[in-house]
Design a protein around this motif. Sequence first.
Motif, PDB file in Angstrom:
ATOM      1  N   VAL A   1       0.838  -1.298  -0.057  1.00  0.00           N
ATOM      2  CA  VAL A   1      -0.081  -0.056  -0.031  1.00  0.00           C
ATOM      3  C   VAL A   1       0.926   1.419  -0.023  1.00  0.00           C
ATOM      4  CG1 VAL A   1      -2.074  -1.278   1.189  1.00  0.00           C
ATOM      5  CG2 VAL A   1      -0.167  -0.003   2.520  1.00  0.00           C
ATOM      6  N   LEU A   2       2.218   1.133   0.321  1.00  0.00           N
ATOM      7  CA  LEU A   2       3.186   2.267   0.428  1.00  0.00           C
ATOM      8  C   LEU A   2       3.641   2.425  -0.946  1.00  0.00           C
ATOM      9  CD1 LEU A   2       4.534   1.554   3.746  1.00  0.00           C
ATOM     10  CD2 LEU A   2       2.480   2.988   3.430  1.00  0.00           C
ATOM     11  N   ILE A   3       3.669   1.562  -2.081  1.00  0.00           N
ATOM     12  CA  ILE A   3       4.486   1.647  -3.266  1.00  0.00           C
ATOM     13  C   ILE A   3       3.402   1.841  -4.459  1.00  0.00           C
ATOM     14  CG2 ILE A   3       6.067   0.394  -4.765  1.00  0.00           C
ATOM     15  CD1 ILE A   3       7.233   1.062  -2.137  1.00  0.00           C
ATOM     16  N   PRO A   4       3.480   3.014  -5.108  1.00  0.00           N
ATOM     17  CA  PRO A   4       2.659   2.842  -6.605  1.00  0.00           C
ATOM     18  C   PRO A   4       2.360   1.803  -7.298  1.00  0.00           C
ATOM     19  CG  PRO A   4       3.968   4.917  -6.106  1.00  0.00           C
ATOM     20  CD  PRO A   4       4.533   3.999  -5.150  1.00  0.00           C
ATOM     21  N   LYS A   5       1.362   1.368  -7.808  1.00  0.00           N
ATOM     22  CA  LYS A   5       1.142   0.143  -8.663  1.00  0.00           C
ATOM     23  C   LYS A   5       2.229  -0.120  -9.591  1.00  0.00           C
ATOM     24  CE  LYS A   5      -3.735  -0.481  -7.471  1.00  0.00           C
ATOM     25  NZ  LYS A   5      -5.097  -0.646  -7.692  1.00  0.00           N
ATOM     26  N   ARG A   6       2.605   1.150 -10.225  1.00  0.00           N
ATOM     27  CA  ARG A   6       3.498   1.035 -11.262  1.00  0.00           C
ATOM     28  C   ARG A   6       4.894   0.814 -10.849  1.00  0.00           C
ATOM     29  NH1 ARG A   6       2.861   6.442 -10.858  1.00  0.00           N
ATOM     30  NH2 ARG A   6       4.742   7.803 -10.692  1.00  0.00           N
ATOM     31  N   TYR A   7       5.314   0.666  -9.810  1.00  0.00           N
ATOM     32  CA  TYR A   7       6.445   0.162  -9.191  1.00  0.00           C
ATOM     33  C   TYR A   7       6.471  -1.307  -8.367  1.00  0.00           C
ATOM     34  CZ  TYR A   7       8.284   4.891 -10.098  1.00  0.00           C
ATOM     35  OH  TYR A   7       8.529   6.254 -10.889  1.00  0.00           O
ATOM     36  N   ALA A   8       5.193  -1.652  -8.492  1.00  0.00           N
ATOM     37  CA  ALA A   8       4.978  -3.040  -7.572  1.00  0.00           C
ATOM     38  C   ALA A   8       6.221  -4.165  -8.069  1.00  0.00           C
ATOM     39  CB  ALA A   8       3.689  -3.367  -7.592  1.00  0.00           C
ATOM     40  N   ILE A   9       6.076  -4.222  -9.528  1.00  0.00           N
ATOM     41  CA  ILE A   9       6.879  -5.367 -10.188  1.00  0.00           C
ATOM     42  C   ILE A   9       8.521  -5.216  -9.857  1.00  0.00           C
ATOM     43  CG2 ILE A   9       7.660  -6.477 -12.216  1.00  0.00           C
ATOM     44  CD1 ILE A   9       4.723  -6.036 -13.308  1.00  0.00           C
ATOM     45  N   HIS A  10       8.748  -3.882 -10.032  1.00  0.00           N
ATOM     46  CA  HIS A  10      10.282  -3.590  -9.576  1.00  0.00           C
ATOM     47  C   HIS A  10      10.668  -3.633  -8.286  1.00  0.00           C
ATOM     48  CE1 HIS A  10      14.342  -1.495 -10.158  1.00  0.00           C
ATOM     49  NE2 HIS A  10      13.762  -0.553  -9.301  1.00  0.00           N
ATOM     50  N   HIS A  11       9.530  -3.341  -7.162  1.00  0.00           N
ATOM     51  CA  HIS A  11       9.950  -3.534  -5.843  1.00  0.00           C
ATOM     52  C   HIS A  11       9.911  -5.017  -5.578  1.00  0.00           C
ATOM     53  CE1 HIS A  11       8.741  -3.826  -1.717  1.00  0.00           C
ATOM     54  NE2 HIS A  11       9.607  -3.321  -1.466  1.00  0.00           N
ATOM     55  N   ASN A  12       8.946  -5.862  -6.225  1.00  0.00           N
ATOM     56  CA  ASN A  12       8.917  -7.284  -5.863  1.00  0.00           C
ATOM     57  C   ASN A  12      10.127  -8.148  -6.192  1.00  0.00           C
ATOM     58  OD1 ASN A  12       6.505  -6.728  -4.470  1.00  0.00           O
ATOM     59  ND2 ASN A  12       5.329  -7.385  -6.133  1.00  0.00           N
ATOM     60  N   SER A  13      10.622  -7.539  -7.404  1.00  0.00           N
ATOM     61  CA  SER A  13      11.831  -8.430  -8.108  1.00  0.00           C
ATOM     62  C   SER A  13      13.105  -7.991  -7.321  1.00  0.00           C
ATOM     63  CB  SER A  13      11.788  -7.671  -9.689  1.00  0.00           C
ATOM     64  OG  SER A  13      12.389  -6.523  -9.555  1.00  0.00           O
ATOM     65  N   HIS A  14      13.175  -6.921  -6.879  1.00  0.00           N
ATOM     66  CA  HIS A  14      14.322  -6.617  -5.938  1.00  0.00           C
ATOM     67  C   HIS A  14      14.301  -7.276  -4.362  1.00  0.00           C
ATOM     68  CE1 HIS A  14      16.991  -3.347  -7.942  1.00  0.00           C
ATOM     69  NE2 HIS A  14      15.839  -3.213  -8.703  1.00  0.00           N
ATOM     70  N   PHE A  15      13.098  -7.350  -4.016  1.00  0.00           N
ATOM     71  CA  PHE A  15      12.800  -7.968  -2.618  1.00  0.00           C
ATOM     72  C   PHE A  15      13.006  -9.398  -2.900  1.00  0.00           C
ATOM     73  CE2 PHE A  15       9.924  -9.813   0.238  1.00  0.00           C
ATOM     74  CZ  PHE A  15      10.568  -9.283   1.696  1.00  0.00           C
ATOM     75  N   ASN A  16      12.505 -10.125  -3.930  1.00  0.00           N
ATOM     76  CA  ASN A  16      12.755 -11.612  -4.044  1.00  0.00           C
ATOM     77  C   ASN A  16      14.352 -11.856  -4.400  1.00  0.00           C
ATOM     78  OD1 ASN A  16      10.076 -12.211  -3.960  1.00  0.00           O
ATOM     79  ND2 ASN A  16       9.761 -11.955  -6.051  1.00  0.00           N
ATOM     80  N   LEU A  17      15.019 -11.058  -5.031  1.00  0.00           N
ATOM     81  CA  LEU A  17      16.350 -11.199  -5.329  1.00  0.00           C
ATOM     82  C   LEU A  17      17.250 -11.120  -3.827  1.00  0.00           C
ATOM     83  CD1 LEU A  17      19.014 -11.477  -6.969  1.00  0.00           C
ATOM     84  CD2 LEU A  17      19.018  -8.903  -7.190  1.00  0.00           C
ATOM     85  N   PHE A  18      16.689 -10.163  -2.998  1.00  0.00           N
ATOM     86  CA  PHE A  18      17.253 -10.013  -1.602  1.00  0.00           C
ATOM     87  C   PHE A  18      17.131 -11.236  -0.677  1.00  0.00           C
ATOM     88  CE2 PHE A  18      16.372  -8.830   2.687  1.00  0.00           C
ATOM     89  CZ  PHE A  18      17.776  -8.170   3.157  1.00  0.00           C
ATOM     90  N   LEU A  19      15.710 -11.959  -0.779  1.00  0.00           N
ATOM     91  CA  LEU A  19      15.460 -13.181  -0.007  1.00  0.00           C
ATOM     92  C   LEU A  19      16.288 -14.437  -0.575  1.00  0.00           C
ATOM     93  CD1 LEU A  19      11.630 -12.928   0.176  1.00  0.00           C
ATOM     94  CD2 LEU A  19      13.393 -12.371   1.825  1.00  0.00           C
ATOM     95  N   LYS A  20      16.403 -14.488  -2.019  1.00  0.00           N
ATOM     96  CA  LYS A  20      17.051 -15.717  -2.540  1.00  0.00           C
ATOM     97  C   LYS A  20      18.591 -15.624  -2.425  1.00  0.00           C
ATOM     98  CE  LYS A  20      12.906 -16.674  -5.521  1.00  0.00           C
ATOM     99  NZ  LYS A  20      12.426 -16.764  -6.876  1.00  0.00           N
ATOM    100  N   ASN A  21      19.194 -14.494  -2.720  1.00  0.00           N
ATOM    101  CA  ASN A  21      20.458 -14.337  -2.679  1.00  0.00           C
ATOM    102  C   ASN A  21      21.269 -14.217  -1.292  1.00  0.00           C
ATOM    103  OD1 ASN A  21      23.224 -13.726  -3.595  1.00  0.00           O
ATOM    104  ND2 ASN A  21      22.589 -12.996  -5.450  1.00  0.00           N
ATOM    105  N   LYS A  22      21.860 -15.056  -0.840  1.00  0.00           N
ATOM    106  CA  LYS A  22      22.633 -14.930   0.292  1.00  0.00           C
ATOM    107  C   LYS A  22      23.725 -13.838   0.267  1.00  0.00           C
ATOM    108  CE  LYS A  22      21.875 -19.669   1.735  1.00  0.00           C
ATOM    109  NZ  LYS A  22      22.732 -21.127   2.219  1.00  0.00           N
TER     110      LYS A  22
END
Length: 225
Positions: free
Chosen positions: A175-196
Amino acid sequence: STYRMDENPPQWFVKLLAPPMETKSRLINYGRLVVQTNPTGAIKEAWAETSHLLMTVLLFFIALNIILYLMLGKWLRPINPMLNAIEKMGKGNFSVRLPKFSVPEFKLIADNFNKMGLSLESFIKENNRLALIAEQTADAVIIHDSDLNVSFWNSSAEKMFGYNNKELNNQNLSVLIPKRYAIHHNSHFNLFLKNKKVRKIEHSLNLFGITKKKKEFPLEIGLNP
């Protein structure tokens, strides 16, 4: 109670021990001599001895039960303070401690319980210090889980986004991120979770945030494990 020789034993006892009655007769000069067995005396004697034995066994078992009850009561006496300590800790009193018990098993439980209480108390104090630091910093600090559900929200974040703590608690960070940046934010966050390697250092990305009043503004997000 004990039976005297002239007292009659119970009928079940008579039927259990009574031998079959025997009758013998013999002709004599003046008629017939009839001899018939009567085991009542022997049965009464056996009943008297049996009743004494039963009474002795009964008294022995009663005494044994009393001794076991007293011994178990002494051994299980530490259970009450243990239950009280667990109840207090469940209500948030992490400073409660158990005394040293003489029974080895209870002593081991008390030692482990006290170590757990000391560890929890230490963690709570450390978390309170960290929460105080996070609350007083000028940066917006948000703590969330891997599903982006918010669990902590400091006052700077309230001022930046316009939501108070109750409004955003357990809400999704999206809810704090505009929808057009949601994919960009999620990709960075998933990279953060998976990459030690990425998780070991602070990972930053430049995005836009959106306030409660739907106003967008630029921000830099720093992800820390």
